[in-house]
Motif scaffolding. Structure first.
Motif, short mmCIF file in Angstrom:
data_model
loop_
_atom_site.label_atom_id
_atom_site.label_comp_id
_atom_site.label_asym_id
_atom_site.label_seq_id
_atom_site.Cartn_x
_atom_site.Cartn_y
_atom_site.Cartn_z
N GLY A 140 42.15 33.86 46.40
CA GLY A 140 41.25 33.69 47.52
C GLY A 140 41.75 34.36 48.77
O GLY A 140 40.99 34.98 49.52
N SER A 141 43.06 34.27 49.02
CA SER A 141 43.62 34.90 50.21
C SER A 141 43.52 36.42 50.12
O SER A 141 43.29 37.11 51.11
CB SER A 141 45.08 34.49 50.39
OG SER A 141 45.87 34.88 49.26
N SER A 142 43.68 36.95 48.90
CA SER A 142 43.55 38.39 48.72
C SER A 142 42.11 38.83 48.99
O SER A 142 41.88 39.87 49.62
CB SER A 142 43.95 38.79 47.30
OG SER A 142 43.73 40.17 47.08
N GLN A 143 41.14 38.04 48.54
CA GLN A 143 39.73 38.38 48.79
C GLN A 143 39.43 38.42 50.27
O GLN A 143 38.74 39.32 50.76
CB GLN A 143 38.81 37.38 48.09
CG GLN A 143 38.62 37.65 46.61
CD GLN A 143 37.45 36.87 46.06
OE1 GLN A 143 36.97 35.92 46.65
NE2 GLN A 143 36.99 37.27 44.88
N GLU A 148 38.51 41.61 55.27
CA GLU A 148 38.97 42.04 56.60
C GLU A 148 39.27 43.53 56.62
O GLU A 148 38.95 44.23 57.59
CB GLU A 148 40.21 41.23 56.99
CG GLU A 148 39.90 39.75 57.24
CD GLU A 148 41.16 38.92 57.45
OE1 GLU A 148 42.27 39.51 57.38
OE2 GLU A 148 41.04 37.71 57.67
N ALA A 149 39.90 44.02 55.54
CA ALA A 149 40.22 45.46 55.47
C ALA A 149 38.94 46.30 55.40
O ALA A 149 38.84 47.36 56.04
CB ALA A 149 41.11 45.74 54.26
N LEU A 150 37.96 45.83 54.64
CA LEU A 150 36.69 46.55 54.54
C LEU A 150 35.96 46.55 55.89
O LEU A 150 35.40 47.57 56.30
CB LEU A 150 35.79 45.91 53.48
CG LEU A 150 36.24 46.02 52.03
CD1 LEU A 150 35.20 45.38 51.11
CD2 LEU A 150 36.47 47.46 51.62
N THR A 151 35.99 45.41 56.56
CA THR A 151 35.34 45.32 57.87
C THR A 151 35.95 46.32 58.84
O THR A 151 35.24 47.04 59.55
CB THR A 151 35.48 43.89 58.43
OG1 THR A 151 34.89 42.95 57.51
CG2 THR A 151 34.77 43.76 59.77
N ARG A 180 30.47 38.14 48.03
CA ARG A 180 31.62 37.89 48.91
C ARG A 180 31.99 39.11 49.75
O ARG A 180 32.17 39.02 50.97
CB ARG A 180 32.82 37.45 48.05
CG ARG A 180 34.09 37.15 48.86
CD ARG A 180 33.91 35.94 49.75
NE ARG A 180 35.08 35.68 50.56
CZ ARG A 180 36.09 34.91 50.19
NH1 ARG A 180 36.08 34.33 49.00
NH2 ARG A 180 37.12 34.71 51.00
N LEU A 181 32.12 40.27 49.11
CA LEU A 181 32.57 41.46 49.85
C LEU A 181 31.51 42.00 50.80
O LEU A 181 31.83 42.77 51.71
CB LEU A 181 33.02 42.55 48.88
CG LEU A 181 34.21 42.20 47.98
CD1 LEU A 181 34.58 43.39 47.11
CD2 LEU A 181 35.41 41.75 48.80
N LEU A 182 30.26 41.60 50.59
CA LEU A 182 29.20 42.05 51.49
C LEU A 182 29.35 41.47 52.89
O LEU A 182 28.72 41.94 53.84
CB LEU A 182 27.83 41.66 50.92
CG LEU A 182 27.46 42.31 49.58
CD1 LEU A 182 26.16 41.73 49.07
CD2 LEU A 182 27.36 43.82 49.72
N ALA A 183 30.21 40.45 53.02
CA ALA A 183 30.48 39.87 54.34
C ALA A 183 31.04 40.92 55.29
O ALA A 183 30.85 40.81 56.50
CB ALA A 183 31.45 38.71 54.20
N VAL A 186 28.10 42.60 56.93
CA VAL A 186 27.47 41.67 57.88
C VAL A 186 28.30 41.58 59.16
O VAL A 186 27.78 41.64 60.27
CB VAL A 186 27.30 40.28 57.24
CG1 VAL A 186 26.75 39.28 58.26
CG2 VAL A 186 26.37 40.36 56.03
N ALA A 187 29.62 41.46 58.99
CA ALA A 187 30.51 41.32 60.16
C ALA A 187 30.54 42.57 61.01
O ALA A 187 30.67 42.49 62.24
CB ALA A 187 31.91 40.96 59.69
#
Length: 266
Positions: A140-143, A148-151, A180-183, A186-187
């Protein structure tokens, strides 16, 4: 009926396979040991340079090498639509390891890859050169770190491609999309563009590209390398704006758009 036809086709002896190996295998060796070092050198030193079309040289080099890989595997590419300008989050269905090459041949975008790949010889270097973001599956922490890295990547103008199915599937049906990664889109307020990857032969969906149950990568690679010619369609579909839309809704909308293309004759 389609499945019965596919099983019958699979039992036929492919007498042309040895001949395909005879010409494709030597070309692939040249592609790996001559074209690849040239590509890696351009990727390393070309990030701050542009070609005549305005593309970064490292992206252009990666696209050239990826397109060659796809072609040497017997696939002709057909592109429908066009990728959005950077930054964009590309959301694609996932059938084969070739999907990464297919997308790289069209657009300069990083990928999300499992952490183990970063340590693989050559492949790990290519993944890093392609600006991949690595994560540990089941963590979960890795996700959260990946989101954050994608954002951050999207906020500074880079584009990223993800496979929200989370793994390779049979192709048809398209597996559920996880949001999940679509966040990250959105951010960062970045548009999401669904991408439908569809493998075809004789106008019908080509199912043999996908991994067979328990099939190792090398076996799959050799099977594709000697396989009959086919076509890969890359559909860049209408974008989804993230403002006021939850990531689960975005995932459902993106999957519906992809399913309409990939499963049209299933």
């Amino acid at each position: 009926m389609n499945r019965r036809v596919a099983r019958a086709s699979a039992t036929r002896v492919d007498w042309m396979r040895p001949l395909r190996y005879l010409w494709r295998a030597p070309l692939f060796v040249l592609h790996a040991f001559i074209a690849l070092p040239i590509t890696l050198a351009i990727i390393r030193y070309g990030k701050n340079r542009r070609d005549r079309d305005g593309r970064r040289l490292d992206h252009a080099a990666m696209a050239w090498w990826a397109a060659g890989t796809v072609r040497l595997c017997g696939l002709r590419s057909r592109t429908v639509g066009a990728p959005l300008p950077h930054p964009v989050l590309l959301v694609a269905n996932h059938v084969s390891w070739l999907d990464i090459m297919v997308i790289h041949s069209q657009v300069g975008a990083g990928f999300v890859a499992k952490a183990e790949i970063a340590r693989w010889p050559l492949v790990g270097y290519m993944a890093k050169a392609g600006e991949s973001v690595f994560h540990r599956r089941g963590s979960g922490s890795s996700q959260q770190a990946v989101v954050e890295a994608l954002t951050e990547r999207l906020q500074v103008g880079g584009s990223v491609a993800i496979f929200p199915e989370g793994r390779t599937g049979p192709g048809v049906p398209v597996l559920p999309f996880h949001g999940r990664l679509l966040a990250a889109a959105v951010a960062s307020g970045t548009p999401i563009q669904p991408v439908a990857i569809r493998y075809e032969r004789a106008g019908r969906y080509h199912r043999t590209i996908a991994f067979r149950p328990g099939e190792p990568f090398l076996v799959n690679f050799l099977r594709i390398l000697g396989g009959p010619p086919a076509t890969v369609e890359i559909h860049f579909l209408a974008p989804i704006e993230p403002e006021g839309v939850g990531r689960r809704d975005i995932a459902q909308q993106a999957r519906a758009a992809v399913v309409e293309i990939v499963e049209r004759d299933a």
